[in-house]
Design a protein around this motif. Structure first.
Motif, PDB file in Angstrom:
ATOM      1  N   ARG A   1       0.827  -1.177  -0.139  1.00 50.45           N
ATOM      2  CA  ARG A   1      -0.108  -0.095  -0.068  1.00 50.45           C
ATOM      3  C   ARG A   1       0.856   1.131  -0.069  1.00 50.45           C
TER       4      ARG A   1
ATOM      5  N   ASP B   1      -3.887  -1.187  -4.772  1.00 46.73           N
ATOM      6  CA  ASP B   1      -4.362  -0.594  -3.322  1.00 46.73           C
ATOM      7  C   ASP B   1      -3.275   0.113  -2.879  1.00 46.73           C
TER       8      ASP B   1
ATOM      9  N   THR C   1      -1.612   3.441  -1.452  1.00 49.45           N
ATOM     10  CA  THR C   1      -2.285   4.822  -1.063  1.00 49.45           C
ATOM     11  C   THR C   1      -0.967   6.013  -1.063  1.00 49.45           C
TER      12      THR C   1
ATOM     13  N   CYS D   1      -5.253   3.019  -9.305  1.00 45.42           N
ATOM     14  CA  CYS D   1      -4.984   3.153  -7.881  1.00 45.42           C
ATOM     15  C   CYS D   1      -5.915   4.263  -7.376  1.00 45.42           C
ATOM     16  N   PRO D   2      -7.287   4.065  -7.357  1.00 40.99           N
ATOM     17  CA  PRO D   2      -8.340   5.038  -6.762  1.00 40.99           C
ATOM     18  C   PRO D   2      -8.060   5.409  -5.292  1.00 40.99           C
ATOM     19  N   ARG D   3      -7.236   4.582  -4.397  1.00 43.29           N
ATOM     20  CA  ARG D   3      -7.001   5.004  -2.981  1.00 43.29           C
ATOM     21  C   ARG D   3      -5.908   5.936  -2.838  1.00 43.29           C
TER      22      ARG D   3
ATOM     23  N   ARG E   1      -3.149   8.486  -2.193  1.00 39.89           N
ATOM     24  CA  ARG E   1      -3.357   9.756  -1.474  1.00 39.89           C
ATOM     25  C   ARG E   1      -2.112  10.828  -1.457  1.00 39.89           C
TER      26      ARG E   1
ATOM     27  N   ASN F   1      -8.840  10.805  -4.148  1.00 41.62           N
ATOM     28  CA  ASN F   1      -8.473  10.663  -2.731  1.00 41.62           C
ATOM     29  C   ASN F   1      -7.351  11.467  -2.666  1.00 41.62           C
TER      30      ASN F   1
ATOM     31  N   SER G   1     -12.034  15.332  -5.644  1.00 40.02           N
ATOM     32  CA  SER G   1     -11.270  14.904  -4.532  1.00 40.02           C
ATOM     33  C   SER G   1     -12.247  15.432  -3.270  1.00 40.02           C
TER      34      SER G   1
ATOM     35  N   LEU H   1     -14.309  13.557   0.494  1.00 37.92           N
ATOM     36  CA  LEU H   1     -14.309  12.467   1.511  1.00 37.92           C
ATOM     37  C   LEU H   1     -15.659  12.583   1.909  1.00 37.92           C
TER      38      LEU H   1
END
Length: 544
Positions: free
Chosen positions: A362, A388, A390, A418-420, A422, A444, A474, A476
């Motif tokens: 991650r 996954d 981040t 990689c949609p997660r 950050r 994200n 972007s 949450l």
């Protein structure tokens, strides 16, 4: 108005006040007796500046000594003052004292203040329910006033002690006192800039006593063979690492050779380890089976030069021994050596291939003196293998100057797979043609770090526009139909040790900071562009 009966449940009110700010707690403390106690509990939970606390014992005033502001008691502390002190002291869970006497708002306390507290206290334990003590002061010996057997977290700086008349003896004595006073300590964070050899015997003795220790953070170059041998037997230790409290490199020899091998017996609960040592020693630890296979997080900073074949062998060992690995951070700048001299072989994408076999990654970071020669296609493969992700950091500020190879298409690949994600750190080429409008977004994303990526004023606006397309959603989700906007930041600039930065030519320094100024323009424009795009999308949805 009759209050709801839930407000009379202490657990519920504590949750409410725990999420309120200071002004709200002040106001609630004046509402009624039922709210007074939980509001005071929250107001006094964390003490960051002890003036208000110590003033409960008597009036104080500021004095000046050279450039420092110093608090002293205006009169002797009376025994009766301790009744009021204890009413508030029982609420304190975290006590922070960091000396900075250059400003009145952060004035330091004269030694007479601590002596007066020690002389007049009614009980040995001054703060009976304290859980976390953070202390940075020339009067480190007086930190023991606030220690007790139930203290669970200790953060302390030993850095001022070598200037004391007693030298390192005072620091060693303090470590011995910690061993006897804190039997149930679970988290220890020590900070210093001197060599561990000055206090190693006392440090090892203290660590042997902390049988319930779960998290250990030591100063730079303090994780030696002897330290690892002691903490390997701690039954509950989950994390061990170091903090770069100082930049000194003359003590790197303390960790040059870690010769420790205890397979199948060491570190029964360890899941995170951070080391700064020879990369050969790290590889040996993995080969010998000293580190448990349950490790999920590994952070390594090397003090020597790492060749691609050595790094590839390390990745092969990780893939074979640590299938649950989620976080891997490698900082491959050799300490005390000029990276321009020692690097002959270039780390290729083939070097990275073995670690891609771990699908659970991650967070991945790889920092080298030279640019990583990865292409946009290579980065797309990384994104496909690690969906996954981040956090992704690939050298964005190569010390060995070169033209970047990755383009903005790399960000499109990350947005697609990689949609997660950050945080992303890349060395980007903005002279290449921009890709077409992306169909996926980094929904994200919070931080895009471009390091020393070259940029001209002509492409600053187009770059900001393109990044705004990637970040236009972007947000949450925090509840039904409620969204909290995420601020997307673009950061730039080198992350090298100051010693390395001082050695580069002035012309290159000027070019770097000129780039940073242009990237700051991109960062300033980005929020407005994202907001404008989202406003236009919302109008379009309404019309449809």
């Amino acid at each position: 108005m009759t209050p709801h009966r839930l407000h009379n449940i202490p657990y519920v009110t504590s949750i409410i006040f725990n999420s309120a700010d200071i002004k709200t707690c002040y106001a609630c403390a004046l509402v009624c007796k039922a709210w007074l106690e939980p509001a005071l509990d929250e107001l006094w939970r964390v003490i960051e500046q002890p003036v208000a606390l110590f003033r409960l014992l008597g009036p104080m005033h500021l004095t000046r000594w050279m450039a420092f502001h110093i608090w002293v008691y205006s009169a002797l502390v009376l025994p009766s003052a301790w009744t009021r002190f204890q009413y508030y002291a029982r609420r304190i869970r975290r006590f922070i004292y960091i000396e900075d006497g250059t400003a009145a708002s952060r004035a330091i306390f004269d030694i007479s203040v601590f002596a007066e507290i020690a002389r007049t206290r009614r009980h040995l334990v001054v703060l009976p329910y304290l859980q976390h003590l953070q202390w940075q002061s020339v009067h480190l010996g007086y930190a023991t006033l606030f220690m007790h057997a139930e203290l669970s977290q200790l953060t302390v700086s030993l850095d001022r002690f070598p200037m004391d008349a007693h030298g390192f003896e005072a620091a060693a004595t303090f470590l011995c006192e910690c061993a006897s006073r804190l039997p149930d300590l679970s988290e220890l964070d020590l900070r210093a800039s001197f060599s561990v050899s000055e206090v190693e015997a006392q440090l090892l003795g203290m660590l042997r006593c902390f049988r319930r220790l779960k998290k250990l953070s030591l100063p730079r170059f303090w994780i030696t063979t002897s330290v690892l041998a002691v903490v390997a037997d701690l039954p509950y230790l989950e994390r061990i690492g170091w903090e770069p409290f100082a930049i000194w490199t003359e003590h790197a020899n303390d960790v040059d050779i870690i010769n420790f091998a205890e397979p199948d017996r060491s570190f029964p609960e360890l899941d995170h380890i951070s080391l700064e040592t020879s990369f050969t020693c790290v590889t040996r630890l993995l080969e010998d089976g000293t580190l448990p296979t349950r490790l999920t997080s590994i952070m390594i900073s090397t003090i020597d030069v790492v060749m691609p074949r050595t790094l590839q062998h390390f990745f092969q060992l990780c893939a074979a021994c640590y299938p649950a690995l989620t976080d891997l951070v490698l900082h491959l700048f050799p300490v005390g050596k000029d990276p321009l001299i020692f690097y002959y072989d270039i780390i290729s994408f083939e070097t990275l291939q073995p670690i891609l076999a771990i699908p659970t990654i991650r967070s991945f970071a790889l920092w080298c003196p030279e640019q990583l020669p990865f292409t946009d296609a290579n980065l797309e493969e990384i994104a496909q293998r690690w969906p996954d992700l981040t956090h992704l950091s690939l050298t964005s500020d190569p010390y060995i100057e070169s033209h970047p190879r990755l383009t903005l298409s790399a960000l499109v690949s990350l947005a697609t797979h990689c949609p997660r994600l950050r945080h992303v750190t890349l060395y980007l080429d903005l002279t290449a043609p921009f890709p077409s409008s992306p169909t996926s977004c980094l929904s994200n994303i919070q931080l895009i770090d471009v390091g020393t990526s070259p940029i001209s004023r002509e492409v600053a606006k187009p770059t900001a526009l393109f990044i705004s397309l990637l970040c236009s959603t972007s947000s949450l989700v925090v509840g039904p139909s409620k969204q909290l906007r995420l601020q997307v930041n673009v950061e730039s600039g080198p992350s090298w040790d100051p010693v390395l930065y001082d050695d580069i030519p002035r012309e290159r320094k000027n070019a770097i900071w000129k780039n940073c100024e242009i990237w700051e323009m991109v960062d300033e424009d980005l929020p407005y562009l994202v907001a404008a795009r989202e406003a236009g999308s919302e109008r379009l949805r309404v019309l449809e």
